[in-house]
Design a protein around this motif. Structure first.
Motif, PDB file in Angstrom:
ATOM      1  N   UNK A 108       0.839  -1.202   0.000  1.00  0.00           N
ATOM      2  CA  UNK A 108       0.000   0.000   0.000  1.00  0.00           C
ATOM      3  C   UNK A 108       0.871   1.247   0.000  1.00  0.00           C
ATOM      4  N   UNK A 109       1.946   1.211   0.789  1.00  0.00           N
ATOM      5  CA  UNK A 109       2.894   2.332   0.800  1.00  0.00           C
ATOM      6  C   UNK A 109       3.501   2.524  -0.588  1.00  0.00           C
ATOM      7  N   UNK A 110       3.885   1.425  -1.232  1.00  0.00           N
ATOM      8  CA  UNK A 110       4.468   1.495  -2.569  1.00  0.00           C
ATOM      9  C   UNK A 110       3.515   2.114  -3.575  1.00  0.00           C
ATOM     10  N   UNK A 111       2.231   1.800  -3.439  1.00  0.00           N
ATOM     11  CA  UNK A 111       1.236   2.392  -4.331  1.00  0.00           C
ATOM     12  C   UNK A 111       1.115   3.897  -4.088  1.00  0.00           C
ATOM     13  N   UNK A 112       1.293   4.318  -2.837  1.00  0.00           N
ATOM     14  CA  UNK A 112       1.246   5.747  -2.536  1.00  0.00           C
ATOM     15  C   UNK A 112       2.471   6.477  -3.061  1.00  0.00           C
TER      16      UNK A 112
END
Length: 259
Positions: A108-112
């Motif tokens: 999820x962090x990577x998508x952000x």
């Protein structure tokens, strides 16, 4: 006039690049019953570390015309700066902000992180170009150029020509590259997660190496060392897929260790 087909393709590309990160994060977090918080933290850390810190550093370094014009220095420095600053931001976020998060939150962090880059670099830029094209079609060349100096007129004319020639090929290049980069950011987030939470420091080295290599094709193309854009894009896809394979194996390894 800018063809309607060009404006439609431009709008589709802008919409795709703007919505893909949000939709992907929403589906992922709903499926895993996780919070969207890491998505927004990833976006915030990207803005602070890349758009502020890295931009200021680049501005200071490249004030020196010799360094800017030195192709070898330009490429090596740009790759190193991007790798250490972006992966450093990821490491800082996982170490000090996302202390109790799980492996799903790393993605999820990577998508952000990768998503806000996709939105700012491509989405907003293309939407601005779309608005420019629509205004041009409504007012005409004479109105657009009125009140502009010679330099501005050249820039406006070049932009209009680029929009007139914008088609499926340009859209595909944009979508393929930015989707590959987004996948790459997911992989690097897994690497840094493993380095922080599993104390396997070699994964941080993997993230640095992949990030350095990932920047090479675009920079080589920018400096004319790779003249064929499709070769550059092919290398970007290859690097992204390679990082994804290792990232997936790392994710599965972590999953099995927790069972």
């Amino acid at each position: 006039m800018i063809p309607t087909s060009s404006l439609v393709i431009l709008g589709f590309t802008a919409l795709f690049c703007s919505l893909l990160p949000f939709i992907s994060a929403f589906i992922w977090t709903r499926k895993k019953e996780k919070s969207m918080k890491p998505f927004f933290i990833g976006a915030a850390f990207y803005i602070f570390f890349v758009l502020i810190i890295e931009s200021v550093l680049n501005e200071l370094i490249f004030q020196n015309e010799f360094l800017f014009n030195n192709t070898l220095f330009y490429i090596v420095y740009s790759c190193l700066a991007a790798a250490f600053i972006e992966e450093g931001s990821r490491y800082t976020a996982f170490k000090y902000v996302l202390k109790d998060e799980q492996k799903e939150d790393a993605l999820t962090y990577g998508l952000g992180h990768g998503g806000i880059e996709m939105i700012l670099i491509i989405g907003i830029s293309l939407f601005s170009s779309l608005m420019f094209g629509m205004i041009f079609n409504s007012t005409g060349m004479e109105t657009m150029l009125s009140g502009s100096n010679e330099t501005q007129q050249i820039a406006i004319t070049e932009m209009i020509t680029a929009l007139q020639n914008y088609g499926i090929q340009e859209s595909l290049i944009c979508i393929i590259e930015r989707t590959s980069v987004l996948i790459f950011h997911l992989s690097c987030s897994i690497f840094v997660y493993m380095a922080v939470y599993k104390k396997e420091k070699c994964y941080f080295i993997y993230a640095l190496i992949f990030h350095f290599i990932m920047n090479l094709p675009s920079l080589l193309n920018q400096r004319g060392l790779i003249s064929n854009i499709w070769i550059a894009e092919g290398l970007i896809v290859l690097i992204a897929l390679s990082s994804a394979v290792l990232g997936y194996k790392s994710y599965r390894k972590n999953l099995e260790n927790n069972e």
